[in-house]
Design a protein around this motif. Structure first.
Motif, PDB file in Angstrom:
ATOM      1  N   GLN A   1       0.836  -1.205   0.000  1.00  0.00           N
ATOM      2  CA  GLN A   1       0.000   0.000   0.000  1.00  0.00           C
ATOM      3  C   GLN A   1       0.867   1.251   0.000  1.00  0.00           C
ATOM      4  O   GLN A   1       0.582   2.215  -0.729  1.00  0.00           O
ATOM      5  N   LEU A   2       1.906   1.242   0.794  1.00  0.00           N
ATOM      6  CA  LEU A   2       2.814   2.386   0.816  1.00  0.00           C
ATOM      7  C   LEU A   2       3.489   2.567  -0.538  1.00  0.00           C
ATOM      8  O   LEU A   2       3.658   3.688  -1.017  1.00  0.00           O
ATOM      9  N   ARG A   3       3.863   1.462  -1.173  1.00  0.00           N
ATOM     10  CA  ARG A   3       4.473   1.536  -2.501  1.00  0.00           C
ATOM     11  C   ARG A   3       3.537   2.182  -3.508  1.00  0.00           C
ATOM     12  O   ARG A   3       3.961   2.963  -4.359  1.00  0.00           O
ATOM     13  N   ARG A   4       2.244   1.872  -3.422  1.00  0.00           N
ATOM     14  CA  ARG A   4       1.297   2.409  -4.397  1.00  0.00           C
ATOM     15  C   ARG A   4       1.046   3.892  -4.159  1.00  0.00           C
ATOM     16  O   ARG A   4       0.744   4.629  -5.094  1.00  0.00           O
ATOM     17  N   GLY A   5       1.169   4.337  -2.925  1.00  0.00           N
ATOM     18  CA  GLY A   5       1.046   5.755  -2.650  1.00  0.00           C
ATOM     19  C   GLY A   5       2.321   6.537  -2.919  1.00  0.00           C
ATOM     20  O   GLY A   5       2.298   7.766  -2.983  1.00  0.00           O
ATOM     21  N   LEU A   6       3.428   5.811  -3.094  1.00  0.00           N
ATOM     22  CA  LEU A   6       4.735   6.420  -3.373  1.00  0.00           C
ATOM     23  C   LEU A   6       5.349   5.701  -4.572  1.00  0.00           C
ATOM     24  O   LEU A   6       6.406   5.072  -4.471  1.00  0.00           O
ATOM     25  N   PRO A   7       4.695   5.771  -5.740  1.00  0.00           N
ATOM     26  CA  PRO A   7       5.070   4.906  -6.863  1.00  0.00           C
ATOM     27  C   PRO A   7       6.466   5.169  -7.424  1.00  0.00           C
ATOM     28  O   PRO A   7       7.024   4.308  -8.096  1.00  0.00           O
ATOM     29  N   ARG A   8       7.037   6.328  -7.147  1.00  0.00           N
ATOM     30  CA  ARG A   8       8.367   6.627  -7.693  1.00  0.00           C
ATOM     31  C   ARG A   8       9.487   6.412  -6.682  1.00  0.00           C
ATOM     32  O   ARG A   8      10.637   6.753  -6.939  1.00  0.00           O
ATOM     33  N   MET A   9       9.139   5.821  -5.554  1.00  0.00           N
ATOM     34  CA  MET A   9      10.131   5.522  -4.537  1.00  0.00           C
ATOM     35  C   MET A   9      10.543   4.065  -4.677  1.00  0.00           C
ATOM     36  O   MET A   9       9.699   3.181  -4.815  1.00  0.00           O
ATOM     37  N   SER A  10      11.835   3.789  -4.619  1.00  0.00           N
ATOM     38  CA  SER A  10      12.286   2.413  -4.770  1.00  0.00           C
ATOM     39  C   SER A  10      11.919   1.603  -3.530  1.00  0.00           C
ATOM     40  O   SER A  10      11.905   2.131  -2.411  1.00  0.00           O
ATOM     41  N   PRO A  11      11.612   0.304  -3.701  1.00  0.00           N
ATOM     42  CA  PRO A  11      11.305  -0.537  -2.544  1.00  0.00           C
ATOM     43  C   PRO A  11      12.429  -0.562  -1.512  1.00  0.00           C
ATOM     44  O   PRO A  11      12.164  -0.576  -0.305  1.00  0.00           O
ATOM     45  N   ALA A  12      13.679  -0.563  -1.980  1.00  0.00           N
ATOM     46  CA  ALA A  12      14.806  -0.611  -1.044  1.00  0.00           C
ATOM     47  C   ALA A  12      14.853   0.642  -0.171  1.00  0.00           C
ATOM     48  O   ALA A  12      15.092   0.565   1.045  1.00  0.00           O
ATOM     49  N   LEU A  13      14.624   1.800  -0.781  1.00  0.00           N
ATOM     50  CA  LEU A  13      14.655   3.040  -0.006  1.00  0.00           C
ATOM     51  C   LEU A  13      13.463   3.109   0.940  1.00  0.00           C
ATOM     52  O   LEU A  13      13.596   3.558   2.087  1.00  0.00           O
ATOM     53  N   LEU A  14      12.303   2.654   0.495  1.00  0.00           N
ATOM     54  CA  LEU A  14      11.130   2.633   1.376  1.00  0.00           C
ATOM     55  C   LEU A  14      11.410   1.760   2.592  1.00  0.00           C
ATOM     56  O   LEU A  14      11.106   2.144   3.729  1.00  0.00           O
ATOM     57  N   SER A  15      11.975   0.595   2.365  1.00  0.00           N
ATOM     58  CA  SER A  15      12.303  -0.300   3.477  1.00  0.00           C
ATOM     59  C   SER A  15      13.278   0.367   4.440  1.00  0.00           C
ATOM     60  O   SER A  15      13.117   0.282   5.673  1.00  0.00           O
ATOM     61  N   ARG A  16      14.267   1.057   3.908  1.00  0.00           N
ATOM     62  CA  ARG A  16      15.264   1.719   4.755  1.00  0.00           C
ATOM     63  C   ARG A  16      14.635   2.843   5.577  1.00  0.00           C
ATOM     64  O   ARG A  16      14.909   2.980   6.777  1.00  0.00           O
ATOM     65  N   ARG A  17      13.775   3.640   4.929  1.00  0.00           N
ATOM     66  CA  ARG A  17      13.139   4.744   5.649  1.00  0.00           C
ATOM     67  C   ARG A  17      12.189   4.218   6.738  1.00  0.00           C
ATOM     68  O   ARG A  17      12.108   4.789   7.836  1.00  0.00           O
ATOM     69  N   LEU A  18      11.468   3.146   6.452  1.00  0.00           N
ATOM     70  CA  LEU A  18      10.581   2.567   7.467  1.00  0.00           C
ATOM     71  C   LEU A  18      11.387   2.068   8.662  1.00  0.00           C
ATOM     72  O   LEU A  18      10.971   2.230   9.816  1.00  0.00           O
ATOM     73  N   HIS A  19      12.535   1.478   8.384  1.00  0.00           N
ATOM     74  CA  HIS A  19      13.410   1.017   9.473  1.00  0.00           C
ATOM     75  C   HIS A  19      13.872   2.212  10.310  1.00  0.00           C
ATOM     76  O   HIS A  19      13.904   2.143  11.552  1.00  0.00           O
ATOM     77  N   GLN A  20      14.225   3.313   9.646  1.00  0.00           N
ATOM     78  CA  GLN A  20      14.665   4.503  10.379  1.00  0.00           C
ATOM     79  C   GLN A  20      13.539   5.062  11.237  1.00  0.00           C
ATOM     80  O   GLN A  20      13.761   5.455  12.389  1.00  0.00           O
ATOM     81  N   LEU A  21      12.324   5.098  10.688  1.00  0.00           N
ATOM     82  CA  LEU A  21      11.192   5.623  11.445  1.00  0.00           C
ATOM     83  C   LEU A  21      10.856   4.716  12.624  1.00  0.00           C
ATOM     84  O   LEU A  21      10.470   5.195  13.703  1.00  0.00           O
ATOM     85  N   ALA A  22      10.991   3.404  12.425  1.00  0.00           N
ATOM     86  CA  ALA A  22      10.740   2.473  13.525  1.00  0.00           C
ATOM     87  C   ALA A  22      11.793   2.630  14.617  1.00  0.00           C
ATOM     88  O   ALA A  22      11.480   2.642  15.816  1.00  0.00           O
ATOM     89  N   ARG A  23      13.045   2.782  14.199  1.00  0.00           N
ATOM     90  CA  ARG A  23      14.124   2.950  15.173  1.00  0.00           C
ATOM     91  C   ARG A  23      13.962   4.248  15.957  1.00  0.00           C
ATOM     92  O   ARG A  23      14.315   4.320  17.146  1.00  0.00           O
TER      93      ARG A  23
END
Length: 232
Positions: free
Chosen positions: A39-61
């Motif tokens: 769902q996040l990917r579809r709302g951010l279609p120009r963001m790479s999956p790898a960067l999305l995963s990294r940013r989510l990890h940063q926000l969780a941390r």
């Protein structure tokens, strides 16, 4: 987290986390209800999956997002600290609506438009049963011209391939025109009158289609007479 501004100012400390590219847009998606990675990917279609995963990890941390696993599915949920960012996102959206009016062609993204439209369907206004809307953007790049929105009961799904169901209404539009309707710069009537948006299908459905969507809150924000100049 990004590099430090080395200031005790709380704005500076907050921006050390939030001003990294895409971070606040991820928060925007979480605030509007997205919880799963796809769902996040579809709302951010120009963001790479790898960067999305990294940013989510940063926000969780940082304690802004909590990662939960339930029945084998991962969800990303805003914590109390994350939920307090809702008025920040809303204020930025309102400011951007009021003062930033210029859109470049590269800003016009049918993926994001249809994703946002699908989560703003007024299900009480759509006919009972299954309703399929076919969106055609003839001027969009190849591969981004054809979209289907299938609405069934309280659910809505966006497809970039024909789902195989009969189409109830076809919307043929200039992408900029429909984006302007969605942003509140134009009305449905404006674009239907000029032909920038055309509807095909049974007349009762054509007349009703604009009522099937609730425009985002930002669309109703008044605009000043003079906005900020376009960036060079």
């Amino acid at each position: 987290m990004g590099s430090s501004y080395h200031q005790f100012c709380p704005v500076a400390k907050a921006m050390e986390l939030l001003d990294e590219r895409w971070t606040l847009l991820i928060v925007r998606e979480l605030v509007t209800g997205s919880q799963h990675f796809n769902q996040l990917r579809r709302g951010l279609p120009r963001m790479s999956p790898a960067l999305l995963s990294r940013r989510l990890h940063q926000l969780a941390r940082a304690g802004v997002v909590e990662r939960r696993t339930e029945d084998g599915h991962v969800r990303y949920v805003l914590t109390e600290a994350g939920r307090e960012l809702r008025p920040v996102v809303e204020a930025l959206g309102a400011w951007g609506t009021r003062w930033i009016g210029e859109l470049g062609d590269e800003d016009l993204d049918p993926k994001l438009l249809l994703w946002d439209m699908h989560r703003n369907v007024d299900h009480a206004a759509v006919p009972a049963g299954r309703t399929v809307i076919y969106f055609r953007f003839p001027g969009a790049p190849a591969g981004l011209r054809d979209w289907w929105l299938t609405i069934t009961g309280g659910d809505a799904d966006v497809c970039d391939a024909d789902p195989g169901h009969p189409v109830d209404v076809t919307v043929t539009a200039g992408l900029r025109a429909l984006v302007d309707v969605w942003r509140g710069e134009l009305t449905w009537d404006d674009t239907l009158r000029t032909g920038e948006v055309r509807l095909a299908g049974p007349e009762p459905l054509r007349r009703a289609l604009p009522t099937w969507f609730t425009l985002p809150p930002f669309a109703a924000i008044p605009r000043p007479a003079h906005r900020l100049p376009a960036r060079p």
